[in-house]
Design an enzyme around this catalytic site. Structure first.
Site, PDB file in Angstrom:
ATOM      1  N   GLY A  84     -23.916  12.027 -30.222  1.00 59.21           N
ATOM      2  CA  GLY A  84     -23.628  11.897 -31.647  1.00 59.21           C
ATOM      3  C   GLY A  84     -22.217  11.362 -31.843  1.00 59.21           C
ATOM      4  N   PHE A  88      -9.921  11.581 -27.227  1.00 60.01           N
ATOM      5  CA  PHE A  88     -11.364  11.787 -27.439  1.00 60.01           C
ATOM      6  C   PHE A  88     -12.036  12.362 -26.201  1.00 60.01           C
ATOM      7  CE2 PHE A  88     -10.116   8.064 -29.984  1.00 60.01           C
ATOM      8  CZ  PHE A  88     -10.350   8.600 -31.238  1.00 60.01           C
ATOM      9  N   GLU A  95     -21.222  10.362 -40.161  1.00 55.76           N
ATOM     10  CA  GLU A  95     -20.205   9.305 -40.289  1.00 55.76           C
ATOM     11  C   GLU A  95     -18.887   9.712 -39.641  1.00 55.76           C
ATOM     12  OE1 GLU A  95     -20.558   6.385 -41.164  1.00 55.76           O
ATOM     13  OE2 GLU A  95     -22.368   6.315 -42.368  1.00 55.76           O
ATOM     14  N   ALA A 145     -19.527   2.442 -44.460  1.00 56.87           N
ATOM     15  CA  ALA A 145     -20.186   3.609 -45.053  1.00 56.87           C
ATOM     16  C   ALA A 145     -19.197   4.754 -45.269  1.00 56.87           C
ATOM     17  CB  ALA A 145     -21.330   4.053 -44.161  1.00 56.87           C
TER      18      ALA A 145
HETATM   19  P1  TGC Z   1     -13.297   3.209 -28.301  1.00 58.85           P
HETATM   20  O1  TGC Z   1     -13.157   2.913 -26.835  1.00 58.85           O
HETATM   21  O2  TGC Z   1     -12.160   3.775 -29.048  1.00 58.85           O
HETATM   22  O3  TGC Z   1     -13.781   1.886 -29.047  1.00 58.85           O
HETATM   23  C1  TGC Z   1     -14.826   1.076 -28.565  1.00 58.85           C
HETATM   24  C2  TGC Z   1     -14.700  -0.266 -29.255  1.00 58.85           C
HETATM   25  O4  TGC Z   1     -14.873  -0.115 -30.666  1.00 58.85           O
HETATM   26  C3  TGC Z   1     -13.664  -0.487 -31.364  1.00 58.85           C
HETATM   27  N1  TGC Z   1     -13.505   0.451 -32.471  1.00 58.85           N
HETATM   28  C4  TGC Z   1     -13.797   0.131 -33.724  1.00 58.85           C
HETATM   29  N2  TGC Z   1     -14.199  -1.022 -34.268  1.00 58.85           N
HETATM   30  C5  TGC Z   1     -14.428  -1.034 -35.588  1.00 58.85           C
HETATM   31  N3  TGC Z   1     -14.244   0.061 -36.368  1.00 58.85           N
HETATM   32  C6  TGC Z   1     -13.847   1.238 -35.854  1.00 58.85           C
HETATM   33  N4  TGC Z   1     -13.705   2.314 -36.650  1.00 58.85           N
HETATM   34  C7  TGC Z   1     -13.605   1.316 -34.475  1.00 58.85           C
HETATM   35  N5  TGC Z   1     -13.206   2.300 -33.642  1.00 58.85           N
HETATM   36  C8  TGC Z   1     -13.144   1.757 -32.413  1.00 58.85           C
HETATM   37  C9  TGC Z   1     -12.566  -0.419 -30.327  1.00 58.85           C
HETATM   38  O5  TGC Z   1     -11.491  -1.263 -30.657  1.00 58.85           O
HETATM   39  C10 TGC Z   1     -13.312  -0.889 -29.086  1.00 58.85           C
HETATM   40  O6  TGC Z   1     -13.469  -2.289 -29.196  1.00 58.85           O
HETATM   41  P2  TGC Z   1     -13.516  -3.218 -27.878  1.00 58.85           P
HETATM   42  O7  TGC Z   1     -13.666  -4.596 -28.411  1.00 58.85           O
HETATM   43  O8  TGC Z   1     -12.221  -2.954 -27.174  1.00 58.85           O
HETATM   44  O9  TGC Z   1     -14.710  -2.761 -27.091  1.00 58.85           O
HETATM   45  O10 TGC Z   1     -14.580   4.102 -28.457  1.00 58.85           O
HETATM   46  P3  TGC Z   1     -14.837   5.589 -28.005  1.00 58.85           P
HETATM   47  O11 TGC Z   1     -16.108   5.588 -27.212  1.00 58.85           O
HETATM   48  O12 TGC Z   1     -13.601   6.182 -27.378  1.00 58.85           O
HETATM   49  O13 TGC Z   1     -15.149   6.310 -29.395  1.00 58.85           O
HETATM   50  C11 TGC Z   1     -14.224   6.403 -30.421  1.00 58.85           C
HETATM   51  C12 TGC Z   1     -14.793   7.278 -31.573  1.00 58.85           C
HETATM   52  C13 TGC Z   1     -14.984   8.704 -31.121  1.00 58.85           C
HETATM   53  C14 TGC Z   1     -13.783   7.221 -32.686  1.00 58.85           C
HETATM   54  C15 TGC Z   1     -16.140   6.692 -32.045  1.00 58.85           C
HETATM   55  O14 TGC Z   1     -17.111   6.740 -31.066  1.00 58.85           O
HETATM   56  C16 TGC Z   1     -16.682   7.370 -33.284  1.00 58.85           C
HETATM   57  O15 TGC Z   1     -16.335   6.999 -34.388  1.00 58.85           O
HETATM   58  N6  TGC Z   1     -17.592   8.389 -33.143  1.00 58.85           N
HETATM   59  C17 TGC Z   1     -18.279   8.988 -34.272  1.00 58.85           C
HETATM   60  C18 TGC Z   1     -19.692   8.459 -34.337  1.00 58.85           C
HETATM   61  C19 TGC Z   1     -20.190   8.374 -35.747  1.00 58.85           C
HETATM   62  O16 TGC Z   1     -19.463   8.369 -36.708  1.00 58.85           O
HETATM   63  N7  TGC Z   1     -21.503   8.232 -35.901  1.00 58.85           N
HETATM   64  C20 TGC Z   1     -22.073   8.008 -37.164  1.00 58.85           C
HETATM   65  C21 TGC Z   1     -23.525   7.572 -37.029  1.00 58.85           C
HETATM   66  S1  TGC Z   1     -24.183   6.821 -38.497  1.00 58.85           S
HETATM   67  C22 TGC Z   1     -24.265   8.071 -39.610  1.00 58.85           C
HETATM   68  O17 TGC Z   1     -23.827   9.145 -39.411  1.00 58.85           O
HETATM   69  C23 TGC Z   1     -24.904   7.736 -40.893  1.00 58.85           C
HETATM   70  S2  TGC Z   1     -24.980   9.011 -42.021  1.00 58.85           S
HETATM   71  C24 TGC Z   1     -25.092   8.055 -43.373  1.00 58.85           C
HETATM   72  C25 TGC Z   1     -25.528   8.648 -44.595  1.00 58.85           C
HETATM   73  O18 TGC Z   1     -26.633   9.229 -44.675  1.00 58.85           O
HETATM   74  O19 TGC Z   1     -24.764   8.478 -45.558  1.00 58.85           O
HETATM   75  P1  FAD Z   2     -21.699  16.489 -31.590  1.00 60.70           P
HETATM   76  O1  FAD Z   2     -21.174  15.131 -31.285  1.00 60.70           O
HETATM   77  O2  FAD Z   2     -22.536  17.157 -30.563  1.00 60.70           O
HETATM   78  O3  FAD Z   2     -20.486  17.428 -31.973  1.00 60.70           O
HETATM   79  C1  FAD Z   2     -20.514  18.861 -31.855  1.00 60.70           C
HETATM   80  C2  FAD Z   2     -19.122  19.382 -32.212  1.00 60.70           C
HETATM   81  O4  FAD Z   2     -18.190  18.882 -31.252  1.00 60.70           O
HETATM   82  C3  FAD Z   2     -18.617  18.887 -33.558  1.00 60.70           C
HETATM   83  O5  FAD Z   2     -17.864  19.893 -34.195  1.00 60.70           O
HETATM   84  C4  FAD Z   2     -17.702  17.750 -33.190  1.00 60.70           C
HETATM   85  O6  FAD Z   2     -16.715  17.464 -34.142  1.00 60.70           O
HETATM   86  C5  FAD Z   2     -17.090  18.303 -31.919  1.00 60.70           C
HETATM   87  N1  FAD Z   2     -16.514  17.255 -31.091  1.00 60.70           N
HETATM   88  C6  FAD Z   2     -17.063  16.065 -30.751  1.00 60.70           C
HETATM   89  N2  FAD Z   2     -16.212  15.345 -30.000  1.00 60.70           N
HETATM   90  C7  FAD Z   2     -15.099  16.097 -29.870  1.00 60.70           C
HETATM   91  C8  FAD Z   2     -13.876  15.909 -29.207  1.00 60.70           C
HETATM   92  N3  FAD Z   2     -13.625  14.790 -28.535  1.00 60.70           N
HETATM   93  N4  FAD Z   2     -12.955  16.894 -29.282  1.00 60.70           N
HETATM   94  C9  FAD Z   2     -13.201  18.043 -29.961  1.00 60.70           C
HETATM   95  N5  FAD Z   2     -14.355  18.273 -30.611  1.00 60.70           N
HETATM   96  C10 FAD Z   2     -15.286  17.312 -30.558  1.00 60.70           C
HETATM   97  N6  FAD Z   2     -26.725   9.001 -37.383  1.00 60.70           N
HETATM   98  C11 FAD Z   2     -27.149   7.706 -37.374  1.00 60.70           C
HETATM   99  O7  FAD Z   2     -26.985   6.974 -36.389  1.00 60.70           O
HETATM  100  N7  FAD Z   2     -27.771   7.176 -38.473  1.00 60.70           N
HETATM  101  C12 FAD Z   2     -27.999   7.904 -39.590  1.00 60.70           C
HETATM  102  O8  FAD Z   2     -28.550   7.374 -40.571  1.00 60.70           O
HETATM  103  C13 FAD Z   2     -27.577   9.271 -39.604  1.00 60.70           C
HETATM  104  N8  FAD Z   2     -27.856  10.049 -40.700  1.00 60.70           N
HETATM  105  C14 FAD Z   2     -27.580  11.405 -40.629  1.00 60.70           C
HETATM  106  C15 FAD Z   2     -28.017  12.237 -41.663  1.00 60.70           C
HETATM  107  C16 FAD Z   2     -27.782  13.608 -41.594  1.00 60.70           C
HETATM  108  C17 FAD Z   2     -28.302  14.500 -42.675  1.00 60.70           C
HETATM  109  C18 FAD Z   2     -27.057  14.155 -40.506  1.00 60.70           C
HETATM  110  C19 FAD Z   2     -26.755  15.610 -40.435  1.00 60.70           C
HETATM  111  C20 FAD Z   2     -26.623  13.326 -39.493  1.00 60.70           C
HETATM  112  C21 FAD Z   2     -26.892  11.952 -39.530  1.00 60.70           C
HETATM  113  N9  FAD Z   2     -26.538  11.112 -38.466  1.00 60.70           N
HETATM  114  C22 FAD Z   2     -26.940   9.785 -38.458  1.00 60.70           C
HETATM  115  C23 FAD Z   2     -25.960  11.678 -37.254  1.00 60.70           C
HETATM  116  C24 FAD Z   2     -24.473  11.985 -37.367  1.00 60.70           C
HETATM  117  O9  FAD Z   2     -23.727  10.828 -37.357  1.00 60.70           O
HETATM  118  C25 FAD Z   2     -24.114  12.911 -36.189  1.00 60.70           C
HETATM  119  O10 FAD Z   2     -24.691  14.160 -36.460  1.00 60.70           O
HETATM  120  C26 FAD Z   2     -22.604  13.021 -36.018  1.00 60.70           C
HETATM  121  O11 FAD Z   2     -22.066  11.812 -35.545  1.00 60.70           O
HETATM  122  C27 FAD Z   2     -22.215  14.168 -35.056  1.00 60.70           C
HETATM  123  O12 FAD Z   2     -22.980  14.136 -33.910  1.00 60.70           O
HETATM  124  P2  FAD Z   2     -23.692  15.486 -33.370  1.00 60.70           P
HETATM  125  O13 FAD Z   2     -24.390  16.119 -34.524  1.00 60.70           O
HETATM  126  O14 FAD Z   2     -24.481  15.111 -32.173  1.00 60.70           O
HETATM  127  O15 FAD Z   2     -22.499  16.434 -32.983  1.00 60.70           O
END
Ligand code: TGC
Ligand code: FAD
Length: 388
Positions: free
Chosen positions: A141, A387, A367, A246
């Protein structure tokens, strides 16, 4: 004479007329089409996503900040204000719009070929086609770079295997943007619904974001033509680039939920008589209201500043993290505090407060969790990535 929280901050004067008009139109839509039904949808754990997508398309909010291909091409600030109004109705409605416009449409707009853009964007802008965004996997995630989903070449075709979970709009989507490892880094693929080997199923019963479709995507030997890949995205920066969009909407959106809670608490405190006088007349209540007003207003000033930076083309991902971390954290604190003002009535669906508070639990997590955004800000401040 009383003042509103945003009135005290003079927020209205910071918003250009066109942006205010768009905001007011979205607010009217929510008053007419969402608010009367939302508690029912939340209780049922469902929403009429298809019907709503068409209406939201007509309203012009799907991909509204994108240019061309039937999109409205508004400012980022207008998009933020629209998210604010949608989330004041319910986070699930803002989610539908965020995923459609900022994740699925943005991915195609930013990284797609001309053919992919022409095929999907106009229909997605009208809501005739719904999109979803598959990044998260059961074991990956916060760390999406570890994903197990793989796309392998077979002649000219691609064959995808893997699974995604927690995917908003998944089961109702006509097209899924799926991110997968290839021999050449992470790439994005457009997977139309109905492709053999591609299926969806619901996640378990949620207590948050109940008025939102959340699904698993299963990919078993899904064969796609060569042109299903998004040519412009290579590496994790592709999907992360979409997340910036987003997350920006959430910076404004979460405060919409908080505003709705605070307005409800203000009105409730004025009407509720306790120990012979209105609850609003007690100092303890006023201290709560004043603190919440401060955080709501400060959060909105931050959101507007980020909107200005985005409209000037200088907004950095770390700055989006500032907004997502602060505004969702404060929104959930406000929702919980408002619940105390409504006391027992606050736990019912008769009022929107517990619904918003529960929704914001998911918003705090998706997000990028609060912890992830703290680490992004920590990285920016210290130069040390913590991270892993
Ligand atoms: P890292 O090595 O730092 O970066 C990998 C590559 O990505 C670039 N980069 C970015 N580019 C654009 N925007 C950003 N915010 C970026 N952050 C990093 C970076 O420069 C690098 O590029 P390159 O060209 O050198 O390869 O990556 P990492 O693996 O250490 O991870 C960094 C971290 C933890 C910040 C990232 O993985 C992260 O943001 N994790 C959270 C995942 C997340 O937010 N998932 C969301 C899924 S979608 C969702 O939740 C939809 S819900 C929507 C809804 O219902 O409203
Ligand atoms: P984990 O990554 O397993 O995290 C568990 C805990 O560990 C959290 O407290 C976290 O903050 C903590 N943690 C993680 N990394 C670290 C660190 N380095 N140091 C210390 N603590 C850390 N995803 C999509 O791709 N598309 C979607 O449309 C989408 N929609 C969603 C809708 C809903 C309702 C929900 C609940 C989630 C959705 N997601 C979607 C997924 C969402 O983006 C993930 O749930 C989120 O990124 C966190 O991942 P995880 O739940 O696996 O938690």
């Amino acid at each position: 004479m009383t003042m509103t929280p945003f009135g005290l901050f003079g927020i209205e004067g910071l918003l250009p007329e066109e942006e205010r008009d768009i905001r007011d139109t979205v607010r009217r839509f929510c008053d007419e089409r969402i608010r009367p039904y939302i508690a029912e949808w939340f209780a049922a754990g469902d929403l009429p996503a298809r019907e709503l997508a068409l209406e939201l398309g007509k309203l012009g909010v799907l991909g509204m900040h994108l240019q061309g291909y039937g999109c409205a091409g508004t400012s980022a600030l207008a998009y933020g204000l629209a998210c604010h109004e949608l989330e004041a109705a319910d986070s699930g409605i803002r989610s539908l719009v965020s995923v459609q416009g900022s994740l699925a449409m943005y991915a195609i707009h930013a990284y797609g070929s001309e053919e992919q853009k022409r095929e999907w964007l106009p229909r997605m802008a009208t809501g005739e086609a719904i999109g979803c965004f598959g990044l998260t996997e059961p074991d990956y995630g916060s760390d999406p770079g570890g994903m197990r989903t793989r796309a392998k070449r077979d002649g000219d075709d691609w064959v995808l295997n893997g699974s995604k979970t927690w995917i908003t709009n998944g089961a109702v989507a006509d097209v899924a943007v799926v991110w997968a490892h290839t021999d050449d880094k992470i790439r994005g693929f457009l997977v139309p619904a109905g492709t053999p080997g591609f299926s969806t199923r619901g996640v378990g019963e949620k207590m948050s974001l109940r008025a939102s479709v959340t699904s698993e995507l299963v990919l078993e030997d899904v064969r796609l033509p060569a042109d299903a890949m998004l040519p412009g995205a290579r590496g994790l920066s592709g999907p992360l680039g979409c997340l910036n969009e987003a997350r920006f909407g959430i910076v404004f959106g979460a405060l919409g939920a908080a505003r709705d809670c605070l307005e409800t608490a203000l009105s409730y405190a004025a009407d509720r008589t306790i120990f012979g006088k209105p609850l609003a007349a007690y100092q303890l209540t006023q201290a709560k209201l004043a603190d919440m007003c401060l955080e709501l207003g400060k959060g909105m000033l931050l959101a507007i500043q980020l909107g200005r930076l985005k409209d000037s083309g200088t907004l950095r991902p770390e700055q989006v993290s500032l907004g997502k971390l602060n505004n969702v954290r404060e929104a959930i604190a406000i929702a919980r505090e408002c619940r105390t003002i409504l006391a027992a009535n606050g736990i019912t669906l008769e009022y929107p407060v517990i619904r918003h508070a529960n929704n914001l639990e998911a918003v705090l997590t998706y997000e990028g969790t609060s912890e992830v955004h703290s680490l992004v800000i920590g990285h920016a401040l210290t130069g040390e990535p913590a991270f892993r």
